[in-house]
Design an enzyme around this catalytic site. Sequence first.
Site, mmCIF file in Angstrom:
data_model
loop_
_atom_site.group_PDB
_atom_site.id
_atom_site.type_symbol
_atom_site.label_atom_id
_atom_site.label_comp_id
_atom_site.label_asym_id
_atom_site.label_seq_id
_atom_site.Cartn_x
_atom_site.Cartn_y
_atom_site.Cartn_z
ATOM 1 N N ALA A 24 -61.582 -72.654 -1.656
ATOM 2 C CA ALA A 24 -62.998 -72.557 -1.274
ATOM 3 C C ALA A 24 -63.262 -71.424 -0.289
ATOM 4 O O ALA A 24 -64.355 -71.321 0.256
ATOM 5 C CB ALA A 24 -63.459 -73.893 -0.686
ATOM 6 N N SER B 116 -60.319 -71.846 -18.230
ATOM 7 C CA SER B 116 -60.865 -70.538 -18.608
ATOM 8 C C SER B 116 -60.917 -70.420 -20.121
ATOM 9 O O SER B 116 -60.099 -71.019 -20.823
ATOM 10 C CB SER B 116 -59.964 -69.424 -18.067
ATOM 11 O OG SER B 116 -60.389 -68.176 -18.566
ATOM 12 N N TYR C 91 -50.951 -66.380 -17.127
ATOM 13 C CA TYR C 91 -52.292 -66.863 -16.750
ATOM 14 C C TYR C 91 -52.872 -67.736 -17.860
ATOM 15 O O TYR C 91 -53.345 -68.846 -17.606
ATOM 16 C CB TYR C 91 -53.230 -65.673 -16.471
ATOM 17 C CG TYR C 91 -54.616 -66.118 -16.050
ATOM 18 C CD1 TYR C 91 -54.852 -66.565 -14.749
ATOM 19 C CD2 TYR C 91 -55.683 -66.123 -16.957
ATOM 20 C CE1 TYR C 91 -56.133 -66.996 -14.370
ATOM 21 C CE2 TYR C 91 -56.954 -66.555 -16.579
ATOM 22 C CZ TYR C 91 -57.173 -66.982 -15.280
ATOM 23 O OH TYR C 91 -58.422 -67.413 -14.900
HETATM 24 N N1 LIG Z 1 -63.559 -65.060 -12.145
HETATM 25 C C1 LIG Z 1 -63.591 -65.340 -13.423
HETATM 26 O O1 LIG Z 1 -64.153 -64.607 -14.251
HETATM 27 C C2 LIG Z 1 -62.940 -66.592 -13.937
HETATM 28 C C3 LIG Z 1 -63.028 -66.875 -15.307
HETATM 29 C C4 LIG Z 1 -62.428 -68.037 -15.777
HETATM 30 C C5 LIG Z 1 -61.799 -68.897 -14.905
HETATM 31 N N2 LIG Z 1 -61.733 -68.588 -13.573
HETATM 32 C C6 LIG Z 1 -61.046 -69.534 -12.690
HETATM 33 O O2 LIG Z 1 -61.854 -69.773 -11.555
HETATM 34 C C7 LIG Z 1 -61.031 -70.206 -10.465
HETATM 35 C C8 LIG Z 1 -61.429 -69.490 -9.193
HETATM 36 O O3 LIG Z 1 -61.076 -68.131 -9.293
HETATM 37 P P1 LIG Z 1 -61.978 -66.942 -8.723
HETATM 38 O O4 LIG Z 1 -62.338 -66.104 -9.880
HETATM 39 O O5 LIG Z 1 -63.039 -67.462 -7.842
HETATM 40 O O6 LIG Z 1 -60.870 -66.139 -7.905
HETATM 41 P P2 LIG Z 1 -60.776 -65.680 -6.371
HETATM 42 O O7 LIG Z 1 -62.059 -65.123 -5.889
HETATM 43 O O8 LIG Z 1 -59.559 -64.825 -6.320
HETATM 44 O O9 LIG Z 1 -60.547 -67.049 -5.594
HETATM 45 C C9 LIG Z 1 -59.381 -67.796 -5.779
HETATM 46 C C10 LIG Z 1 -59.271 -68.852 -4.703
HETATM 47 O O10 LIG Z 1 -57.986 -69.468 -4.855
HETATM 48 C C11 LIG Z 1 -57.253 -69.329 -3.634
HETATM 49 N N3 LIG Z 1 -55.837 -69.106 -3.869
HETATM 50 C C12 LIG Z 1 -55.247 -68.067 -4.516
HETATM 51 N N4 LIG Z 1 -53.897 -68.172 -4.440
HETATM 52 C C13 LIG Z 1 -53.632 -69.301 -3.731
HETATM 53 C C14 LIG Z 1 -52.439 -69.934 -3.281
HETATM 54 N N5 LIG Z 1 -51.240 -69.401 -3.521
HETATM 55 N N6 LIG Z 1 -52.538 -71.081 -2.589
HETATM 56 C C15 LIG Z 1 -53.740 -71.620 -2.301
HETATM 57 N N7 LIG Z 1 -54.914 -71.059 -2.663
HETATM 58 C C16 LIG Z 1 -54.865 -69.909 -3.374
HETATM 59 C C17 LIG Z 1 -57.852 -68.079 -2.962
HETATM 60 O O11 LIG Z 1 -57.563 -68.115 -1.560
HETATM 61 P P3 LIG Z 1 -57.889 -66.824 -0.616
HETATM 62 O O12 LIG Z 1 -59.341 -66.917 -0.288
HETATM 63 O O13 LIG Z 1 -56.996 -67.034 0.559
HETATM 64 O O14 LIG Z 1 -57.550 -65.604 -1.403
HETATM 65 C C18 LIG Z 1 -59.324 -68.254 -3.290
HETATM 66 O O15 LIG Z 1 -59.937 -69.139 -2.414
HETATM 67 C C19 LIG Z 1 -59.585 -69.949 -10.903
HETATM 68 O O16 LIG Z 1 -59.004 -71.183 -11.288
HETATM 69 C C20 LIG Z 1 -59.736 -69.026 -12.109
HETATM 70 O O17 LIG Z 1 -58.659 -69.165 -13.013
HETATM 71 C C21 LIG Z 1 -62.287 -67.448 -13.080
#
Ligand SMILES: NC(=O)c1ccc[n+]([C@@H]2O[C@H](COP(=O)([O-])OP(=O)(O)OC[C@H]3O[C@@H](n4cnc5c(N)ncnc54)[C@H](OP(=O)(O)O)[C@@H]3O)[C@@H](O)[C@H]2O)c1
Length: 268
Positions: A12, A138, A162
């Site tokens: 978050a 996803s 992934y």
């Molecule tokens: N963006 C897209 O287009 C998209 C599409 C399909 C699915 N998703 C899914 O949406 C979800 C959120 O992703 P997002 O796009 O919002 O990415 P993001 O902006 O990179 O955010 C990811 C979050 O996960 C945390 N995180 C990453 N590595 C971690 C670890 N080792 N331990 C604990 N927390 C960790 C990050 O912490 P920090 O804040 O410390 O970095 C951040 O809060 C994911 O499950 C992703 O697969 C995203």
Amino acid sequence: MKNSGFILITGATDGIGLRSAIEFVKQGKNLIIHGRNKERLKETTKKLEELNSKIVVKTVCANFENLKETKNAFEQIQNENINCVINNAGCFTHELKPTIDGFEKTYQVNHLSHFLITHILLETLIKHAPSKIIVIASMAHANSVDFKAIKKGSFPKTYKAYSVSKLCNILFAFKMARELKDKKVSVNTLHPGVINTKLLIEGWGACGSSVENAYRMIEFAYNLDTSITGQYLKDFRIQKVADFAHSKENQDKCYDISRKQLQNVKFV
Ligand SMILES: NC(=O)c1ccc[n+]([C@@H]2O[C@H](COP(=O)([O-])OP(=O)(O)OC[C@H]3O[C@@H](n4cnc5c(N)ncnc54)[C@H](OP(=O)(O)O)[C@@H]3O)[C@@H](O)[C@H]2O)c1
């Protein structure tokens, strides 16, 4: 607001998770926000409390690359009044180094850690039902998983890693929906849209839409009646996924392997 249940959001402190936390707080929801960095959690809490001083924000800090740390952190909150868990934290990586637990990083962060924390929080979710588990998967999920290879500790890398982790998210959600059918705990999984976050940029470049749009699919899933369970949601409707994910045998295989992989952290 002080007595209403908590929504727990993993990851978050950035991207889709942070945007969802902001929107939930504006609606007066109490939150437990997870992050891997204490400073970022502190900053995020301050930001959320400034948006709505009436809500309660609690935090849980754990790096999902470390299963023991994750288990210990989530055990601290397992008796909280939580009635919604949003399994959102995720990563995409080009790194090839395994985690200290010996797993490929994407598989551990995106799937295995969430498998672990969902089980730690299961009792409280059942106790405070009707409850919801929302698993952020996803549309980039794989068509199949090579369970034999994963069982042997041989994991795919980068893009394949992934997409396999995201298929495991879906297999897990469908299995849990079956397990929790009579407990008034719904489990649904979703594609949030293609959103410009650091995860997307790392893997595919900034080819998505603004993070402002990120909350809409999560809100859609959150507002569904708990009788709707075991579904994959995309574009604001229930959609089909890879046939592989609808097979109960595959769901069970994924579940059993994940369970065994967590033996070292004394997960039963
Ligand atoms: N963006 C897209 O287009 C998209 C599409 C399909 C699915 N998703 C899914 O949406 C979800 C959120 O992703 P997002 O796009 O919002 O990415 P993001 O902006 O990179 O955010 C990811 C979050 O996960 C945390 N995180 C990453 N590595 C971690 C670890 N080792 N331990 C604990 N927390 C960790 C990050 O912490 P920090 O804040 O410390 O970095 C951040 O809060 C994911 O499950 C992703 O697969 C995203």
